[in-house]
Each structure stands twice: as C-alpha cells, then as structure tokens.
Design a protein around this motif. Structure first.
Motif, PDB file in Angstrom:
ATOM      1  N   ALA A 289       0.726  -1.244   0.110  1.00 47.61           N
ATOM      2  CA  ALA A 289       0.062   0.042   0.189  1.00 47.61           C
ATOM      3  C   ALA A 289       0.920   1.274  -0.084  1.00 47.61           C
ATOM      4  N   GLU A 290       0.111   2.559  -0.314  1.00 43.46           N
ATOM      5  CA  GLU A 290       0.906   3.852  -0.320  1.00 43.46           C
ATOM      6  C   GLU A 290      -0.143   4.754   0.213  1.00 43.46           C
ATOM      7  N   ALA A 291       0.578   5.807   0.454  1.00 45.54           N
ATOM      8  CA  ALA A 291      -0.459   6.951   1.053  1.00 45.54           C
ATOM      9  C   ALA A 291       0.690   8.252   0.975  1.00 45.54           C
ATOM     10  N   TYR A 292       0.095   9.366   0.774  1.00 45.83           N
ATOM     11  CA  TYR A 292       0.816  10.452   0.555  1.00 45.83           C
ATOM     12  C   TYR A 292       0.080  11.600   1.793  1.00 45.83           C
ATOM     13  N   SER A 293       1.158  12.181   2.366  1.00 45.78           N
ATOM     14  CA  SER A 293       0.687  13.518   3.371  1.00 45.78           C
ATOM     15  C   SER A 293       1.045  14.520   2.840  1.00 45.78           C
ATOM     16  N   ARG A 294       0.073  15.861   2.824  1.00 50.36           N
ATOM     17  CA  ARG A 294       0.316  17.192   2.191  1.00 50.36           C
ATOM     18  C   ARG A 294       0.593  17.953   3.319  1.00 50.36           C
ATOM     19  N   ASP A 295       0.708  17.697   4.703  1.00 49.04           N
ATOM     20  CA  ASP A 295       0.843  18.508   5.732  1.00 49.04           C
ATOM     21  C   ASP A 295       1.773  18.128   6.820  1.00 49.04           C
ATOM     22  N   GLY A 296       3.018  17.657   6.354  1.00 45.95           N
ATOM     23  CA  GLY A 296       3.756  17.253   7.358  1.00 45.95           C
ATOM     24  C   GLY A 296       3.527  15.794   8.338  1.00 45.95           C
ATOM     25  N   GLY A 297       2.401  15.020   7.617  1.00 47.11           N
ATOM     26  CA  GLY A 297       2.281  13.800   8.454  1.00 47.11           C
ATOM     27  C   GLY A 297       1.224  14.147   9.290  1.00 47.11           C
ATOM     28  N   LYS A 298       0.374  15.259   9.553  1.00 40.83           N
ATOM     29  CA  LYS A 298      -0.511  15.361  10.239  1.00 40.83           C
ATOM     30  C   LYS A 298      -1.697  14.738   9.896  1.00 40.83           C
ATOM     31  N   SER A 299      -1.941  14.576   8.623  1.00 43.41           N
ATOM     32  CA  SER A 299      -3.037  13.979   8.077  1.00 43.41           C
ATOM     33  C   SER A 299      -2.538  13.014   6.731  1.00 43.41           C
ATOM     34  N   TRP A 300      -3.463  12.160   6.191  1.00 46.77           N
ATOM     35  CA  TRP A 300      -2.945  11.309   4.976  1.00 46.77           C
ATOM     36  C   TRP A 300      -4.099  10.986   4.200  1.00 46.77           C
ATOM     37  N   GLN A 301      -3.858  11.153   2.971  1.00 43.75           N
ATOM     38  CA  GLN A 301      -4.656  10.765   2.121  1.00 43.75           C
ATOM     39  C   GLN A 301      -5.179   9.361   2.239  1.00 43.75           C
ATOM     40  N   PRO A 302      -6.417   8.844   1.895  1.00 44.02           N
ATOM     41  CA  PRO A 302      -6.842   7.360   2.113  1.00 44.02           C
ATOM     42  C   PRO A 302      -5.756   6.554   1.412  1.00 44.02           C
ATOM     43  N   PRO A 303      -5.282   5.542   2.016  1.00 42.12           N
ATOM     44  CA  PRO A 303      -4.438   4.718   1.561  1.00 42.12           C
ATOM     45  C   PRO A 303      -4.813   4.013   0.379  1.00 42.12           C
ATOM     46  N   GLN A 304      -3.755   3.693  -0.645  1.00 42.99           N
ATOM     47  CA  GLN A 304      -4.169   2.849  -1.813  1.00 42.99           C
ATOM     48  C   GLN A 304      -3.500   1.716  -1.976  1.00 42.99           C
ATOM     49  N   PHE A 305      -3.536   0.829  -2.838  1.00 45.45           N
ATOM     50  CA  PHE A 305      -2.782  -0.144  -3.195  1.00 45.45           C
ATOM     51  C   PHE A 305      -1.778   0.567  -4.372  1.00 45.45           C
ATOM     52  N   MET A 306      -0.439   0.127  -4.072  1.00 46.48           N
ATOM     53  CA  MET A 306       0.634   0.852  -4.781  1.00 46.48           C
ATOM     54  C   MET A 306       0.572   0.287  -6.390  1.00 46.48           C
ATOM     55  N   ARG A 307       0.703   1.149  -7.468  1.00 40.75           N
ATOM     56  CA  ARG A 307       0.325   1.052  -8.513  1.00 40.75           C
ATOM     57  C   ARG A 307       1.647   1.489  -9.392  1.00 40.75           C
ATOM     58  N   TYR A 308       1.614   0.642 -10.824  1.00 41.40           N
ATOM     59  CA  TYR A 308       2.782   0.944 -11.640  1.00 41.40           C
ATOM     60  C   TYR A 308       1.919   2.255 -12.368  1.00 41.40           C
ATOM     61  N   ALA A 309       3.025   2.834 -13.385  1.00 40.81           N
ATOM     62  CA  ALA A 309       2.639   4.057 -13.929  1.00 40.81           C
ATOM     63  C   ALA A 309       1.221   3.656 -14.755  1.00 40.81           C
ATOM     64  N   ASP A 310       1.047   2.606 -15.424  1.00 40.79           N
ATOM     65  CA  ASP A 310      -0.151   2.200 -16.162  1.00 40.79           C
ATOM     66  C   ASP A 310      -1.271   1.931 -15.449  1.00 40.79           C
ATOM     67  N   GLY A 311      -1.153   1.614 -14.112  1.00 44.34           N
ATOM     68  CA  GLY A 311      -2.289   1.640 -13.303  1.00 44.34           C
ATOM     69  C   GLY A 311      -2.687   0.304 -12.681  1.00 44.34           C
ATOM     70  N   ARG A 312      -1.853  -0.715 -13.071  1.00 51.44           N
ATOM     71  CA  ARG A 312      -1.883  -1.842 -12.593  1.00 51.44           C
ATOM     72  C   ARG A 312      -1.349  -1.904 -11.213  1.00 51.44           C
ATOM     73  N   PRO A 313      -1.869  -2.930 -10.213  1.00 51.86           N
ATOM     74  CA  PRO A 313      -1.417  -2.979  -9.112  1.00 51.86           C
ATOM     75  C   PRO A 313       0.069  -3.891  -8.782  1.00 51.86           C
ATOM     76  N   VAL A 314       0.919  -3.201  -8.009  1.00 55.76           N
ATOM     77  CA  VAL A 314       1.871  -4.119  -7.758  1.00 55.76           C
ATOM     78  C   VAL A 314       1.852  -5.105  -6.895  1.00 55.76           C
ATOM     79  N   LYS A 315       2.543  -6.187  -6.898  1.00 57.50           N
ATOM     80  CA  LYS A 315       2.468  -7.572  -6.295  1.00 57.50           C
ATOM     81  C   LYS A 315       3.550  -7.808  -5.198  1.00 57.50           C
ATOM     82  N   HIS A 316       3.086  -7.929  -4.051  1.00 55.77           N
ATOM     83  CA  HIS A 316       4.265  -8.223  -2.837  1.00 55.77           C
ATOM     84  C   HIS A 316       3.500  -9.071  -1.846  1.00 55.77           C
TER      85      HIS A 316
END
Length: 569
Positions: free
Chosen positions: A257-284
């Motif tokens: 999974a991956e997630a982004y914070s735009r305010d120094g870690g105080k809040s996070w966008q909803p986590p999503q499965f990590m994806r390649y540039a073409d949109g398919r999910p990375v497997k792990h």
C-alpha cells in the motif's frame, strides 16, 4: 561466471548468529556505521540485542561490534540510525524495559513468550561517530491510538516495532513506528503506522529536552486500504521535493500500500494499493518493502514481485518467497494534490540458488556516485554494490526514454547456432564436475499479428532444445530440454492480442524465465501468483542437430547472449 546479483557474492557484516536490519549511515569522519539486531538464538529469542560496527573501507572490513546496551540485559531490538547535521548520531530501538516474559494473544487463548516487540521505544546517541554510545537512554513518549487502547492489556502494555529509515524535514526529525493492536494469528494480527516527530531533537543540548509529537492527528494511524485486511505495517516514509510525504507499507492482501501526506504527516490521503505508471497494482507478499530517496532526487523500491489474491490463503504463507529481490525505479510526477511517485517496471536485483532462503530488511548506501544495498537472510547480513549504470537505465526508462540493449547478438539462422550453455565442466578437478556458467539469453520478437502457434523452434527429434509458443488463450509458453530433462514456463495471457514486442528472458544465473510485452513485465496478474517462473539450469549441453526457425506472425527476431533488463526489453 561472476554474477553481482548472487547473494553469496556479497560482503558479510558482523553479527552473532541471528542478524536483522543491517542499516548503515555515513558518519562525519567518513566511516560507515552499521546497526544490527543480533543474538545467539533465532529471531525473538532471549538475549537479542542491538550492536553497531564501523567500516572505514566501504564495507570491506569492519571494526569490532559495539553493543548499544549492556550484553545480557533485557531484549533490545530493531534499531534504526539517524545522523544530525552536527554529526551526532542517534540510534532508536525497542526495549523490553519492564522485563515482560510472556503476553496473551488477543483472544486470550495463547501465551506468547516472544517479547521483542513491546515495552518502550528508546534512543541513545553518539558524539564520536559510533565508537561508543551514551550511558543514558531516553524514552520517546507516544500517544495512544484506538488500537493501543483496544489491545488485550487496554494500552497499559503496548506492542510495536520499527524498520523504516528516519529522516529530517525542515529541521524536524521523524521516526516511523508500527503499532500492533492485536497479537495472535500470524503473530502481528492487526497493525497500523505512525510517525514520531521531534522539532528540537537535532538542536537540543540535552536529548531529554526533546519534544515529541505522534502523527497523524486523531485516534487512528495509517491503516491498510479498504478490503486489504487488518495488517498495515513496516511503514517506510520519504519526503518529496514539494514537502509531501510518501509512505509505503506491507499488507496481507498480496499488494503493498501507499499513502501521501500534504501537511507534514498530520493527516494522510486514504491509502491505496501501490500501482505502476499504467495503473495496474504492484504485487508483494507480507515482507519488508522499502522506498529510498536517492541523492539525484529519484527513488528506488525494494520488493518481491509476486502475490495478489493467492497470498491471503494462509497467514504464514504470506511471509514466504522473499527470493529473489526485485527493484523498481521511481521518478516524481505532478498531480492535482501535489507531487507523486511514478513507478517503472521490475528488475531482478538479488537472488540465492536456494529458493527457500528469505532475503529482506535492506538499506541503501550512496557514496561518490556508487550504490550499495544491505540485506539479511536472518543469520547472515551482507553488503552488495549495485552497478550505477544498472540503476541509470531504470531511471531513464521510468522517465520515458528508450533504452536499447548493449549486448551481443547471436546469429540464430547459422547452421551451428547454439544458445549459451548453463553448465560447463571444471576440467581442473580430477572428477571434472559441472560448474554453473550463470549464462542466459533473451529472445526479442516483433509480432505483426496474433497468430497462435509456434513463434520459435529449435528442438530436435527427441525434444531437446528450445521452443516458444503463443497459445490460443494468449499465454506465452517457453520450453527447454537437454534431451534428458527440461522445464516449461508459461505466462499469463497477453493483455491484448495486437501486434507488438515480446521478450522472453532466460536468466541462467537466477534460474528464472520472465516475459515482457511492449515494455510491460508480465507479473501474473490475477491468473498466477508468480509472473516470473523458475526453471532448472542444470541442463547438460548436448549436440542438437535442429535448425532454428520462426513461425507465422513473427516479423523479426533478435536473440541476445544475455537476459535483457526489463527496461531494455
């Protein structure tokens, strides 16, 4: 033939028996300082402790290890290092300070005696580049989350550990922490991540004066995506060029999974499965996955390139198959919310000949344009240099450039055509045994149409040789035989049935066949846990009278005397 990717070709890092999380920083005096969680037993055994050692020759040799805590003390484990601009070095780790000897599973049906992931999160410091550590240790207070208060002890005893590299952003020190809400099935049964941030640790004369904040704000940490199960752990966070934070972590869903914070870690966008540039999910699987920000502003991601829905079949199977190791190159891209990382395609980084060996918990070291990774198989920790050109090709392709292979081409139309052998004889030994050449090759087809049938045939009357077929359902099959034994590797169905470029990579070092379609690595998708397929390189080179030929639909074929990187395919 020497293969830098072979695990055993790495340089060993000192440890007792158990060896975990060999992480390295470069000290102000030029030495490398490595911390290792080690002990005389297996992982989690009594006596587990943190030690550090220095190298002044780039990891070729190491000074005598220095224990961070008094040997024989309570368990202290899972250390990470951070160097302040002043040169002071901090080591953060778990410590079972209350000497808890057993705990209950969340359902209270099991007594667990492994006690290395609980207690207090502490740190010490060194002002002599890691030659010694402060006598005092300092507890880091962290705010209880809902998962802490809901654990079997109501938050009076907390479960946690750390693997992520600390970082500095705008003068604030950040350390990741994995909080565990439930112990039980699969050991860590429910988990989520957080950051511990100190705005003055790096400048305080007395580390006891450091203030700490637990992020994100609120009652919950960074949890796995919806539908991914209750496990979201081993968080690894890096800052992006616009000040955003990027976090990647493992789940039990077969995808990281991956997630982004735009305010120094105080809040996070909803986590999503990590994806390649073409949109398919990375497997792990449920294994360490690490992201590193490199000095050139680009990114690297360590993972194992298999998983999907097959991983969730058993809580213990999810920990398996950590060999080989794969790498992704990442570059920053713009999005409406801010910078994001756009990930390229997988490249094989490290492997062991033993498929049961588990390679994990790495770190990345950069020095003078050279790149090194550490890893551990839990009883040996090693250091490996990665050729800089290998990474440069990955980043170029991730940026959209074409990367043509610089490799010898074989004339497959020649009467005496042979593929490079996987075995040779050691004629210097009396019994002349076999020796692995670790050779390989690649077949790169340009297909002008979808035509099921043979794409390439170099097999004799008894089946010895090599053959590639396009099956009616769109899968690619590769057959290999020495006339006595052989292997078959079959891909997932091609994502489309149009003209395009197909590359079949036959890697005799790692013993792996992989398929690349129009630059896309075929990772098995929802059809197979593994897109890459193992084959037996113990193939005796025997005479093959067959002439090689291509089939209908093949506009051209080029055969190279080594497996190609995905970015070259």
């Amino acid at each position: 033939m020497y293969d830098w990717r072979l695990l055993e070709n790495g340089l060993e890092i000192p440890a007792v028996t158990y060896a975990d999380q060999p992480y390295i920083i470069r000290c102000n005096d030029g030495a490398w300082l490595c911390c290792v969680t080690t002990g005389s037993g297996e992982e989690g055994a009594p006596g587990q402790h943190v030690s550090t050692c220095r190298s002044t020759d780039g990891g070729k040799s190491w000074e005598k290890p220095v224990p961070v805590e008094t040997p024989g003390d309570v368990e202290n484990s899972y250390a990470v290092l951070l160097k302040a601009p002043s040169g002071r070095v901090f080591v953060f780790y778990n410590r079972n300070s209350d000497n808890v000897r057993e705990i209950l599973s969340h359902d209270r049906q099991e007594v667990i005696t492994r006690v290395d992931s609980l207690g207090h999160f502490v740190f010490k410091y060194s002002d002599d580049n890691g030659r010694s550590w402060s006598r005092e240790r300092y507890d880091i207070p962290f705010r209880l989350f809902e998962c802490d208060r809901a654990n079997v002890y109501g938050g009076k005893l907390c479960f946690f550990w750390n693997v992520g590299r600390p970082f500095i952003h705008n003068g604030t020190a950040y350390v990741t922490l994995n909080k565990v809400g439930e112990m039980g099935r699969g050991f860590f049964q429910r988990s989520e991540g957080c950051l511990l941030a100190s705005p003055n640790l790096l400048t305080a004369d007395n580390p006891a004066d450091a203030a700490w904040e637990t992020l994100p704000e609120g009652e919950t940490g960074i949890r796995p995506p919806e539908g991914a199960g209750p496990v979201g752990e081993e968080h690894c966070v890096v800052p992006l060029s616009d000040g955003s934070f990027y976090d990647t972590f493992r789940t039990i869903a077969g995808h990281p999974a991956e997630a982004y914070s735009r305010d120094g870690g105080k809040s996070w966008q909803p986590p999503q499965f990590m994806r390649y540039a073409d949109g398919r999910p990375v497997k792990h699987p449920r294994a360490a996955n690490f992201v590193w920000k490199c000095e050139n502003g680009n990114y690297l991601y360590w993972f194992h390139n298999h998983g999907g829905r097959f991983i969730a079949l058993d809580p213990y199977v999810t920990y398996e198959d950590r060999n080989p190791v794969w790498l992704l190159a990442g570059i920053e891209a713009d999005s409406p919310e801010g910078k994001v990382i756009r990930w390229g395609e997988p490249e094989l980084l490290l492997y062991s000949d033993d498929p049961m060996i588990r390679i994990s918990y790495p770190d990345l070291v950069e020095e003078n344009g050279r790149y090194f990774v550490t890893e551990t198989e839990k009883n040996k920790a090693r250091l490996h240099e990665i050729p800089a050109e290998f990474l440069a090709k990955m980043w170029r392709r991730a940026a959209g450039e074409t990367v043509e292979p610089e490799a010898e081409e074989l004339d497959w139309r020649a009467e005496e055509f042979r593929f490079p052998p996987f075995l040779d004889r050691n004629c210097e030994a009396v019994n002349r045994p076999s020796v692995r050449t670790r050779n390989g090759y690649a077949l790169r087809f340009e297909l002008e149409a979808f035509a099921a049938g043979t794409l390439f045939d170099h097999t004799g009357p008894d089946g010895r040789g090599e053959r590639v077929e396009l099956l009616p359902d769109g899968r690619i099959a590769f057959y290999l035989s020495d006339g006595c034994g052989g292997s078959t590797a079959v891909s997932e169905p091609l994502p489309d049935c149009n003209a395009g470029r197909l590359t079949v990579n036959v890697d005799g070092g790692a013993g792996i066949v992989s398929f690349v379609w129009n630059g896309r690595f075929l990772d098995g998708g929802d059809f197979q846990q593994f897109g890459w397929r193992r084959f037996d390189p113990q193939q005796v080179p025997r005479p093959n009278p067959a002439r090689a030929a291509t089939g209908a639909g093949v506009a051209s074929l080029r055969i190279y005397a080594r497996p190609l990187m995905t970015c070259e395919s």
